[in-house]
Design a protein around this motif. Structure first.
Motif, short mmCIF file in Angstrom:
data_model
loop_
_atom_site.label_atom_id
_atom_site.label_comp_id
_atom_site.label_asym_id
_atom_site.label_seq_id
_atom_site.Cartn_x
_atom_site.Cartn_y
_atom_site.Cartn_z
N PRO A 224 7.40 18.91 -39.66
CA PRO A 224 7.74 17.76 -38.82
C PRO A 224 6.50 17.19 -38.13
O PRO A 224 5.54 17.91 -37.88
N ALA A 225 6.55 15.91 -37.86
CA ALA A 225 5.47 15.24 -37.12
C ALA A 225 6.10 14.38 -36.03
O ALA A 225 7.11 13.70 -36.27
N THR A 226 5.52 14.42 -34.85
CA THR A 226 6.05 13.68 -33.72
C THR A 226 5.84 12.18 -33.90
O THR A 226 4.72 11.73 -34.19
N THR A 227 6.91 11.41 -33.76
CA THR A 227 6.82 9.95 -33.85
C THR A 227 7.56 9.34 -32.67
O THR A 227 8.52 9.92 -32.15
N ALA A 228 7.11 8.15 -32.27
CA ALA A 228 7.78 7.43 -31.20
C ALA A 228 8.82 6.47 -31.78
O ALA A 228 8.85 6.23 -32.99
N ALA A 229 9.66 5.93 -30.92
CA ALA A 229 10.71 5.02 -31.38
C ALA A 229 10.13 3.66 -31.77
O ALA A 229 10.62 3.00 -32.68
N THR A 230 9.07 3.26 -31.06
CA THR A 230 8.45 1.97 -31.35
C THR A 230 6.99 2.03 -30.94
O THR A 230 6.55 2.97 -30.26
N TYR A 231 6.23 1.04 -31.38
CA TYR A 231 4.83 0.97 -30.98
C TYR A 231 4.72 0.40 -29.57
O TYR A 231 5.36 -0.60 -29.23
N LYS A 232 3.90 1.04 -28.76
CA LYS A 232 3.72 0.61 -27.37
C LYS A 232 3.23 -0.82 -27.29
O LYS A 232 3.68 -1.61 -26.46
#
Length: 504
Positions: free
Chosen positions: A41-49
């Motif tokens: 797994p790799a950590t991802t955000a919901a959207t780009y800041k």
């Protein structure tokens, strides 16, 4: 026994041995040791800041870049023609493709271990044995020896050592294929960046040439005013200084342009001495490529795909190291003909054969195999960390270039206002100088301010184009992980993608 009967019986023995070996191998090959691969797994955000509150809307479902020819978004035919040459002529890309071919050949090398190794040899010798050798029937005799024989040996993949090796080699070949796309994207992006930088210099040179003509007119006016006793010799000297300084600046751009032209020539596989680009100002406008969602980036960056496939390879190596703890079974068969007389060489009584299995394993190695396995696990952990770091770096590059485009867009608007204000100021100052209200020093200050702001505007335009290209590169240039060759395509390169998908 005649030869046909001999061949028939020998074939029967070999067939029975082969069936026994195949049955044993089939029974035991299910025991593939080592961990099965699971994508880390790799950590991802919901959207780009940097997309929040900017008004830039991500495309649905992913992005609007065409696969491969992403540079078409700039609608520049000259750039299009150059980019098409990168894939076929760039030497870095060619080197990456050669590494992929080598990786694919490695898969074939490991797959060959699934099958028996067959060797054949023929030999003739003539030798005499000493008469003083006791209890030997050939003492004192000179004999010929005619021999032809074939050997076959096979090691069934009992514990999955070969399977894991092939699995790892396939993953590494896919990583190498992704490296080809990463190299191609990198070279294409570098070409686009250099091209727009060169066009920006052409635009800046055009600005300086226009300014030089204006300064020449101002110098001519000042000289006439000096001849009429209105201006001073200091005014003439200042006008001349301003003109010559600007001419020097225009000439200095030639060095940068030549270097960029040479760099572009190398990128498209040409020698700089045979390549040239006609002068043309920067006409393209920066494109804000739709960024989509961060999780999609994992499937759209070839360098991320390469890192992930390398993790799969390292996982397979753990299985290879684990298989070393178990014994190996080798099945071998030898058959041939041997005689001391050539006339009897090919007759049935000259036959020889041997058939039998050998089971071998290491009982004690004082931690050698355990160390190799621990090393394989450490390499796996390292590859997982590198994969996650590649993902984080990719996210950072997207955010960096989104921020650069957002800030540069605002800076360009402010700079355009500054250019307009400087031009108005220069117009006012020039009129006042013509009317004799001020000295030429005020004109020089206004000219310098206007030119500086105009050059800054061109510089910002170049930086916006560079950020636009960098964003497209950071988003993968329209590439997708589905473009990686399948296992079937790696094993059989001529397999069409549709057929490989059906087999997969």
């Amino acid at each position: 026994m005649n030869a046909p009967v001999f061949r028939h019986r020998f074939a029967q023995r070999v067939t029975r041995a082969s069936l026994l070996a195949a049955t044993l191998a089939y029974t035991l090959t299910a025991c593939t040791v080592g961990p099965d691969y699971v994508k880390p797994p790799a950590t991802t955000a919901a959207t780009y800041k940097e997309l929040e509150g900017t008004g830039w809307k991500p495309a649905q479902p992913a992005d609007t870049l065409s696969r491969g020819a992403w540079w078409n978004v700039y609608a520049d035919p000259s750039l299009d023609a150059l980019e098409l040459q990168v894939a076929s002529a760039n030497q870095n890309v060619q080197a990456a493709e050669a590494r992929f071919h080598a990786a694919r050949a490695t898969v074939a090398q490991y797959r060959s271990n699934f099958f028996p190794v067959v060797t054949a040899n023929g030999d003739y010798s003539r030798a005499r044995t000493s008469e003083n050798v006791l209890h030997k029937s050939t003492a004192g005799l000179t004999l010929n020896d005619y021999l032809v024989q074939a050997d076959a040996s096979w090691e069934p993949d009992l514990w999955g050592r070969v399977s894991r090796s092939v699995e790892g080699a396939k993953a590494e070949a896919q990583a190498s294929a992704a490296d080809v796309q990463a190299a191609l994207l990198s070279m294409q992006a570098e070409l686009a960046t250099d091209y727009f930088e060169l066009r920006g210099l052409d635009q800046e040179r055009q600005l300086l040439d226009d300014t030089i003509r204006a300064y020449e007119e101002a110098l001519d006016l000042t000289q006439h005013r000096y001849a009429g006793g209105i201006a001073t010799d200091a005014d003439v000297a200042q006008a001349q200084t301003q003109l010559k300084t600007t001419q020097a600046q225009a000439l200095d751009l030639g060095v940068q342009r030549a270097q960029l032209e040479h760099a572009i020539a190398i990128l498209v596989g040409q020698t700089p001495s045979t390549f040239s680009l006609p002068v043309a100002p920067l006409a393209a406008v920066p494109v804000v490529a739709a960024a989509g969602v961060p999780s999609a980036l994992l499937e759209r960056r070839p360098d991320i795909a390469s890192a992930e496939r390398h993790v799969a390879d390292m996982n397979a190596q753990i299985g290879v190291a684990t298989a070393a703890f178990f014994p190996s079974l080798i099945l071998s068969v030898t058959g041939g003909l041997e005689a001391t007389n050539y006339s009897q060489w090919l007759l049935a009584p000259s036959r020889l054969w041997s058939l039998g299995p050998a089971l071998a394993g290491t009982l004690l190695d004082f931690g050698g195999r355990a160390s190799v396995k621990e090393q394989a696990r450490a390499h796996y952990d390292e590859s997982v960390a590198q994969y996650r770091q590649t993902v984080l770096t990719a996210f950072g590059q997207v955010e960096d270039n989104l921020a650069a485009l957002r800030v540069l867009e605002q800076e360009a608007a402010a700079q355009d206002d500054a250019v307009a204000a400087a031009q108005r100021s220069l117009s006012v100052v020039s009129n006042r100088y013509k009317n004799g209200a001020i000295t030429y020093l005020d004109v020089v200050v206004a000219q310098t301010t206007a030119l500086t702001n105009e050059r800054n505007a061109v510089s910002i335009a170049r930086r916006r184009m560079a950020a636009s290209v960098a964003l497209i590169k950071a988003l993968g240039g329209g590439w997708d992980v589905s473009s990686l060759p399948t296992d079937e395509q790696i094993v059989h390169p001529a397999t069409p993608a549709s057929e490989a998908a059906a087999h997969g």
